[in-house]
Write a protein that holds these residues in place. Structure first.
Motif, PDB file in Angstrom:
ATOM      1  N   TYR A   1       0.843  -1.200   0.000  1.00  0.00           N
ATOM      2  CA  TYR A   1       0.000   0.000   0.000  1.00  0.00           C
ATOM      3  C   TYR A   1       0.879   1.251   0.000  1.00  0.00           C
ATOM      4  N   ARG A   2       1.931   1.230   0.840  1.00  0.00           N
ATOM      5  CA  ARG A   2       2.839   2.376   0.903  1.00  0.00           C
ATOM      6  C   ARG A   2       3.491   2.642  -0.458  1.00  0.00           C
ATOM      7  N   ARG A   3       3.935   1.568  -1.111  1.00  0.00           N
ATOM      8  CA  ARG A   3       4.585   1.735  -2.418  1.00  0.00           C
ATOM      9  C   ARG A   3       3.621   2.288  -3.459  1.00  0.00           C
ATOM     10  N   GLN A   4       2.361   1.885  -3.353  1.00  0.00           N
ATOM     11  CA  GLN A   4       1.374   2.312  -4.348  1.00  0.00           C
ATOM     12  C   GLN A   4       0.958   3.767  -4.177  1.00  0.00           C
ATOM     13  N   VAL A   5       0.899   4.244  -2.940  1.00  0.00           N
ATOM     14  CA  VAL A   5       0.351   5.582  -2.691  1.00  0.00           C
ATOM     15  C   VAL A   5       1.417   6.634  -2.407  1.00  0.00           C
ATOM     16  N   SER A   6       2.687   6.220  -2.223  1.00  0.00           N
ATOM     17  CA  SER A   6       3.733   7.201  -1.912  1.00  0.00           C
ATOM     18  C   SER A   6       3.891   8.201  -3.049  1.00  0.00           C
ATOM     19  N   ARG A   7       4.142   9.451  -2.669  1.00  0.00           N
ATOM     20  CA  ARG A   7       4.392  10.488  -3.657  1.00  0.00           C
ATOM     21  C   ARG A   7       5.896  10.630  -3.861  1.00  0.00           C
ATOM     22  N   HIS A   8       6.283  10.863  -5.085  1.00  0.00           N
ATOM     23  CA  HIS A   8       7.687  10.977  -5.448  1.00  0.00           C
ATOM     24  C   HIS A   8       8.057  12.437  -5.707  1.00  0.00           C
ATOM     25  N   VAL A   9       9.336  12.722  -5.541  1.00  0.00           N
ATOM     26  CA  VAL A   9       9.834  14.071  -5.805  1.00  0.00           C
ATOM     27  C   VAL A   9      10.015  14.231  -7.315  1.00  0.00           C
ATOM     28  N   VAL A  10       9.300  15.183  -7.905  1.00  0.00           N
ATOM     29  CA  VAL A  10       9.391  15.418  -9.356  1.00  0.00           C
ATOM     30  C   VAL A  10       9.744  16.890  -9.605  1.00  0.00           C
ATOM     31  N   SER A  11      10.274  17.152 -10.758  1.00  0.00           N
ATOM     32  CA  SER A  11      10.660  18.523 -11.121  1.00  0.00           C
ATOM     33  C   SER A  11       9.421  19.339 -11.494  1.00  0.00           C
ATOM     34  N   SER A  12       9.370  20.553 -10.996  1.00  0.00           N
ATOM     35  CA  SER A  12       8.239  21.438 -11.317  1.00  0.00           C
ATOM     36  C   SER A  12       8.467  22.201 -12.617  1.00  0.00           C
ATOM     37  N   ARG A  13       9.727  22.156 -13.133  1.00  0.00           N
ATOM     38  CA  ARG A  13      10.078  22.862 -14.387  1.00  0.00           C
ATOM     39  C   ARG A  13      11.329  22.212 -14.965  1.00  0.00           C
ATOM     40  N   GLU A  14      11.732  22.652 -16.124  1.00  0.00           N
ATOM     41  CA  GLU A  14      12.953  22.130 -16.716  1.00  0.00           C
ATOM     42  C   GLU A  14      14.169  22.642 -15.946  1.00  0.00           C
ATOM     43  N   LEU A  15      15.129  21.733 -15.694  1.00  0.00           N
ATOM     44  CA  LEU A  15      16.350  22.090 -14.968  1.00  0.00           C
ATOM     45  C   LEU A  15      17.550  21.704 -15.820  1.00  0.00           C
TER      46      LEU A  15
END
Length: 276
Positions: free
Chosen positions: A213-227
């Motif tokens: 359940y944790r693996r399915q619902v965890s949120r990941h750190v993603v880029s908000s713009r191009e870097l």
């Protein structure tokens, strides 16, 4: 019952792999329990001041498991009894009394919290129990015992009768065999739901289903713009979103302040390989 009758009962219990526990009310019944190989004995609270009987129990080799009924007993009487029985391997403080049946407000389950403190004060191995004498025709015939599990109770007493219409001993708070079977099943499933007993600083043991359940619902750190390559990531550069990647970073502190080793597109889920 005569002694020979009890011998038949003991033999039947052994054949069915059922532990035999005796209520004792003096040296004679203590002797019978010993000779029939009872796995435990139960003390009535009226014997908490019977120091001679308590000392005899404390010295008796066969009984390393004593259940002490605490109904109507004061804190000082319980402490005094436990001090005499301090060499007994296991003592269970059994909360509750027979009220024919016991009224709901009179169960005083919060007193089990005091028993927990007494157990810590005394130091020997103390378990908690609950003698459930609720009205078998009411919903409380199950949920009071289930509730007691949350207080750390590991022993439940519940009266069993052949049929309430026969009005046998203690029928007022007793269950019929079918009701008793259902009661036991509900208690066992409730105890399973209780899960792991944890000390203050002990780490949780998370079941595999909860890990999934944790693996399915965890949120990941993603880029908000191009870097761009070589960019130092700030809090404004990231968002938390669910992605399909298994190796994505979930903690923002693992990203903020680090230098990118590649060009990062928008909505890219960061991985450790993305940094210098």
């Amino acid at each position: 019952l005569a002694f020979e009758d009890w011998r038949v009962v003991a033999s039947c219990a052994k054949d069915l792999n059922i532990d035999l526990i005796f209520d004792i009310f003096g040296s004679a019944s203590l002797s019978i329990a010993s000779s029939l190989g009872a796995s435990a004995i139960k003390l009535h609270p009226t014997d908490f001041n019977n120091s001679e009987l308590l000392r005899t129990i404390a010295k008796s080799g066969p009984f390393s498991n004593v259940i002490a009924g605490c109904g109507g007993s004061s804190r000082s009487e319980i402490l005094s009894t436990l001090h005499i029985l301090n060499h007994v391997d296991k003592v269970t403080l059994l909360h509750g009394f027979q009220g024919y049946p016991t009224l709901i407000p009179d169960n005083c389950l919060n007193r089990l919290l005091q028993y927990q403190k007494i157990a810590l004060e005394v130091g020997n191995k103390i378990c908690l129990g609950f003698a459930d004498h609720s009205d078998p025709l009411s919903p409380e015939s199950v949920h009071l015992a289930v509730m007691s599990l949350g207080f750390g109770v590991t022993v439940i007493e519940k009266h069993l009768t052949l049929a309430r219409c026969l009005e046998l001993e203690d029928f007022e708070s007793a269950l019929s065999p079918d009701e008793f079977r259902s009661f036991v099943c509900k208690l066992r499933s409730s105890y399973q739901a209780k899960g792991q007993d944890l000390s203050d600083n002990e780490e949780f043991k998370i079941p595999e289903s909860e890990s999934n359940y944790r693996r399915q619902v965890s949120r990941h750190v993603v880029s908000s713009r191009e870097l761009q390559h070589g960019h130092i990531v700030t809090a404004g550069d990231i968002l938390l979103k669910r992605t399909s990647k298994n190796s994505a970073i979930t903690n923002p502190s693992d990203v903020i302040g680090r230098k990118t080793s590649i060009n990062i597109p928008t909505n890219h889920s960061f991985e450790l390989s993305n940094f210098c």
